[in-house]
Design a protein around this motif. Structure first.
Motif, PDB file in Angstrom:
ATOM      1  N   LEU A  10      60.980  59.683  53.449  1.00 36.25           N
ATOM      2  CA  LEU A  10      60.733  58.259  53.198  1.00 36.25           C
ATOM      3  C   LEU A  10      60.361  57.506  54.471  1.00 36.25           C
ATOM      4  O   LEU A  10      60.247  56.285  54.467  1.00 36.25           O
ATOM      5  N   PRO A  56      56.491  55.503  47.772  1.00 33.77           N
ATOM      6  CA  PRO A  56      57.892  55.116  47.998  1.00 33.77           C
ATOM      7  C   PRO A  56      58.212  54.870  49.475  1.00 33.77           C
ATOM      8  O   PRO A  56      59.103  54.091  49.799  1.00 33.77           O
ATOM      9  N   GLN A  80      61.495  55.526  38.422  1.00 32.60           N
ATOM     10  CA  GLN A  80      61.311  56.595  39.396  1.00 32.60           C
ATOM     11  C   GLN A  80      61.632  56.117  40.816  1.00 32.60           C
ATOM     12  O   GLN A  80      62.384  56.748  41.551  1.00 32.60           O
ATOM     13  N   ARG A  81      61.065  54.979  41.168  1.00 33.49           N
ATOM     14  CA  ARG A  81      61.295  54.407  42.495  1.00 33.49           C
ATOM     15  C   ARG A  81      62.768  54.138  42.752  1.00 33.49           C
ATOM     16  O   ARG A  81      63.302  54.444  43.811  1.00 33.49           O
ATOM     17  N   GLN A  83      65.268  55.475  41.481  1.00 37.56           N
ATOM     18  CA  GLN A  83      66.015  56.718  41.689  1.00 37.56           C
ATOM     19  C   GLN A  83      65.725  57.312  43.061  1.00 37.56           C
ATOM     20  O   GLN A  83      66.633  57.741  43.769  1.00 37.56           O
ATOM     21  N   GLU A  84      64.443  57.301  43.448  1.00 39.67           N
ATOM     22  CA  GLU A  84      64.078  57.859  44.756  1.00 39.67           C
ATOM     23  C   GLU A  84      64.774  57.121  45.895  1.00 39.67           C
ATOM     24  O   GLU A  84      65.097  57.709  46.917  1.00 39.67           O
TER      25      GLU A  84
END
Ligand SMILES: *Cc1c(COP(=O)(O)O)cnc(C)c1O
Length: 246
Positions: A10, A56, A80-81, A83-84
């Motif tokens: 990230l 992300p 999704q984001r 969670q990431e």
């Protein structure tokens, strides 16, 4: 406590983080100038970074630079984001797009604030999805541009819906959200924001005390300064933050 550090996947490159920081600085300076012009406390406006365009790592980069309110406009991408980036402390997700009722459940689970409560049917679905004891924060989206293709309540509709809205006890309806029309010029844009503010004031005057319409979410990259002049408490900025990075 150890300071939190981003997982390598990230992390942005040093040059990308520098660029993001510069873009953010430009936006922050314009926010402060608009607040000064309006005689408002800069703390009264929250910058919400709309991350739908980038990966992300750009969302994580904004968080790292202190933007802890991020938004997505598509349900799946929000899930999704969120969670990431679930490990990032103090990160609040906002949902700002059109939400189908069958996605209410999961979107609610990941959202600090659903800004796009655009119909009574959706709000009822959110009420049904919210777990007992939860007060899901939502905004009522108003179609201020009159653009037929846009979602959102019409102003008059909201007055009629008010008693029903007040009865949705698992929702905390905390303000209004609107978007200026795509073809509006600067004068029309500002008028549309003013319309939203006046609508908020009129609704508040009629609503029960249990509904406190504190928030006005209006203004995007092209028009957030006008929105601040008209009382925005949340501005939703995407492309201006990611210039040179996409
Ligand atoms: C994409 C989007 C924004 C951000 O728009 P920019 O012009 O890129 O700043 C704001 N609000 C909503 C609802 C959006 O879909």
């Amino acid at each position: 406590m150890e300071p939190f550090s981003l997982p390598p996947a990230l992390q942005l490159s040093p040059s990308a983080i520098t660029r993001l920081e510069q873009n953010l600085q430009v936006v922050r300076e314009k926010m402060i100038a608009a607040c000064q012009q309006a005689g408002r406390d800069p703390q009264s406006v929250t910058l919400v970074g709309v991350t739908k365009y980038g990966g992300p790592e750009l969302a994580a980069g904004l968080w790292q630079l202190g933007v802890h309110d991020l938004a997505e406009s598509r349900p799946q991408q929000l899930w999704q984001r969120a969670q990431e980036l679930a490990a990032l402390p103090d990160l609040r997700w906002h949902f700002v797009g059109h939400l189908q009722r069958n996605k209410a459940d999961k979107t609610l689970a990941w959202s600090h604030l659903i800004q796009s409560g655009d119909s009574l049917r959706l709000l009822k679905a959110l009420q049904e999805s919210a777990p007992a004891g939860k007060k899901q924060k939502v905004l009522l989206e108003v179609n201020i541009s009159g653009d037929e293709a846009k979602h959102g309540f019409r102003g008059e509709e909201l007055f009629a819906a008010l008693p029903e809205l007040v009865s949705l006890d698992r929702l905390e309806i905390c303000g209004l959200m609107g978007m200026a029309g795509l073809t509006a010029d600067a004068v029309q844009t500002r008028q549309q924001f003013e319309t939203l503010r006046l609508l908020r004031d009129q609704l508040q005057a009629q609503a029960a005390d249990s509904m406190q319409l504190r928030e006005l979410s209006m203004g995007m990259s092209e028009d957030f300064e006008a929105a601040i002049l008209e009382g925005a408490t949340l501005i939703r900025v995407g492309s201006a933050l990611f210039e040179g990075l996409l």
